[in-house]
Design a protein around this motif. Sequence first.
Motif, PDB file in Angstrom:
ATOM      1  N   THR A  47       0.860  -1.184   0.000  1.00  0.00           N
ATOM      2  CA  THR A  47       0.000   0.000   0.000  1.00  0.00           C
ATOM      3  C   THR A  47       0.893   1.230   0.000  1.00  0.00           C
ATOM      4  OG1 THR A  47      -0.148  -0.171   2.427  1.00  0.00           O
ATOM      5  CG2 THR A  47      -1.972  -1.060   1.140  1.00  0.00           C
ATOM      6  N   ASP A  48       0.491   2.226  -0.761  1.00  0.00           N
ATOM      7  CA  ASP A  48       1.287   3.441  -0.926  1.00  0.00           C
ATOM      8  C   ASP A  48       0.609   4.624  -0.255  1.00  0.00           C
ATOM      9  OD1 ASP A  48       3.189   2.115  -2.561  1.00  0.00           O
ATOM     10  OD2 ASP A  48       1.844   2.341  -4.285  1.00  0.00           O
ATOM     11  N   THR A  49       1.402   5.417   0.438  1.00  0.00           N
ATOM     12  CA  THR A  49       0.936   6.686   1.000  1.00  0.00           C
ATOM     13  C   THR A  49       1.453   7.806   0.112  1.00  0.00           C
ATOM     14  OG1 THR A  49       0.994   5.770   3.236  1.00  0.00           O
ATOM     15  CG2 THR A  49       0.907   8.187   3.022  1.00  0.00           C
TER      16      THR A  49
END
Length: 580
Positions: free
Chosen positions: A285-287
Amino acid sequence: MKASQFFISTLKEAPADAEIVSHQLMTRAGMIKKLGAGVYTYMPMGLRVIRKVEAIVREEMNRAGAVEVTMPVVQPAELWQETGRFDKMGPELLRIKDRHDRDFIIQPTSEEVVTDIARQELRSYKQLPKNFYQVQTKFRDERRPRFGLMRGREFIMKDAYSFDRSPEAAKASYQGMAQAYRRIFDRFGLRYRAVAADSGAIGGDLSEEFQVIAATGEDAIVYNPSSDYAANIEKAEAAAPTQPRPAASQALTRTPTPGKSTCEDVAALLNIPLATTVKSLVLATDTQDEQGEVVKTQVWLLLLRGDHDMNEVKVGKLPGLAGFRFATPAEIEAAFGAKPGYLGPVGLQAPVKVVADRDVAVMADWVCGANEVDVHLTGVNWGRDLPEPDLIADLRNVVAGDRAPDGPGELAIERGIEIGHVFYLGTKYSLPMNATFLDEDGKPKPFEMGCYGIGITRLPAAAIEQNHDERGMIWPDAIAPFTVVICPIGMDRSDAVKQAAEALHDELAGAGVDVLLDDRGERPGAMFADWELIGVPHRVVISDRGLKEGQLEYQHRRDAEAQKVPAQGIGDWLKAKLGV
């Protein structure tokens, strides 16, 4: 109606691009004609079926208190930009520009337009509840349009939208529509199931699909034969294990597994049940910052039993995993120091969040990758060999034979074709579009909404997938292009046959029966083959010989053979059989 007044065009062979039965038969029967990829002309025979579907839908929607409107096929982009769907929906949304370079879309659905109507017209709680519906052409730019009307780009859909003043009232409207849908599908005469479903891109938190049961269906339907529980595979819950985790009985051992990178191959090599192995799936998951740049990536390790498959919808709803993607090979090697196929949760050095399926959480002495090529670990146990997982959740697709989540019984799975869907939307569209009404206290409140769709042109294809044989289609009476076909043999040579055929036709038509008299003069074999292909449910054959014997032949499309019936009173006999 007489066949000479109608248009009948049948083919002996289906086109090469017709992959499934409904596409093949509808094309051969002259019901549809391909114009382009996923775009079809509805020919007279097929249009009769579609109109009958529409009529039943309209009758039941009106009976349920919905009010019909027609919303534009071409819609201004501004409305879709208000909800963010103009950008979010992706390439399935067909975007166009007019001569003034203004953005428009070809509607795939009409939540934005109907919400715009409500915010302008429904100003007071006294005007609620309200339900608007339409039967209208839609367009979705499918990447791979296929299967004829089953997955076309242009199609006809009934979509309805309810507006209420409270969540409780909206859920009552939802239940009213769900019951109306059951009446609709009961009238179609099809075997179907109503199943709990995920809301997907439409949104909302209460959703139900109506699935026509067919072996060729794209969707897996899970149900408990001992109860009313039913859900699609995305939504179906795997019952939580009831047994405690056994104590460890094996030592942790590095075991060579040369060339064996899958759980199936490892289980076969070690001669152990596949259910004692654990597969490792790596997600990320990317922020992002305000500019959309990735500032942080979190790697997740999901653990499932070797004989189970990950359910992406369930995983996407877990805390922190919304919008997940599968990790890249570079990210996997950085976190595990090994290539996919030999990954495992023991001895992790990088900051990886471990999520275990509920079945894995109660396993002991299991087998997994050792983070080393050609090596697996046997005798793995929680607590002793690795920390407890960061999260335990239902991650998997259910399988036939699983314990039912609603009580006694085991789950069964069959295939289905989605032909209807009902959603409780809440304020998903009314809030971003500032669609409000004045409540009893004089304060503005957003509408609570529901959305309800039926695939009008998809439904005939689903009916064919469920009802056909080697000769052609078998229509239920309610949506057959014609209910009865009269097949006179030698009508052009025998006045008696001609008079009997026309008299029966006129009697049935006068009683409101949808009857067709085949006066084309075709040979019996060719005539019968056409009507078996087209699938008209009731056929009456009139011949000189039969009339002399005082008998006609009747055959239902499902019957293997015709039966003799008295010529005298045949009209009353048929009307009684049809319930007219």
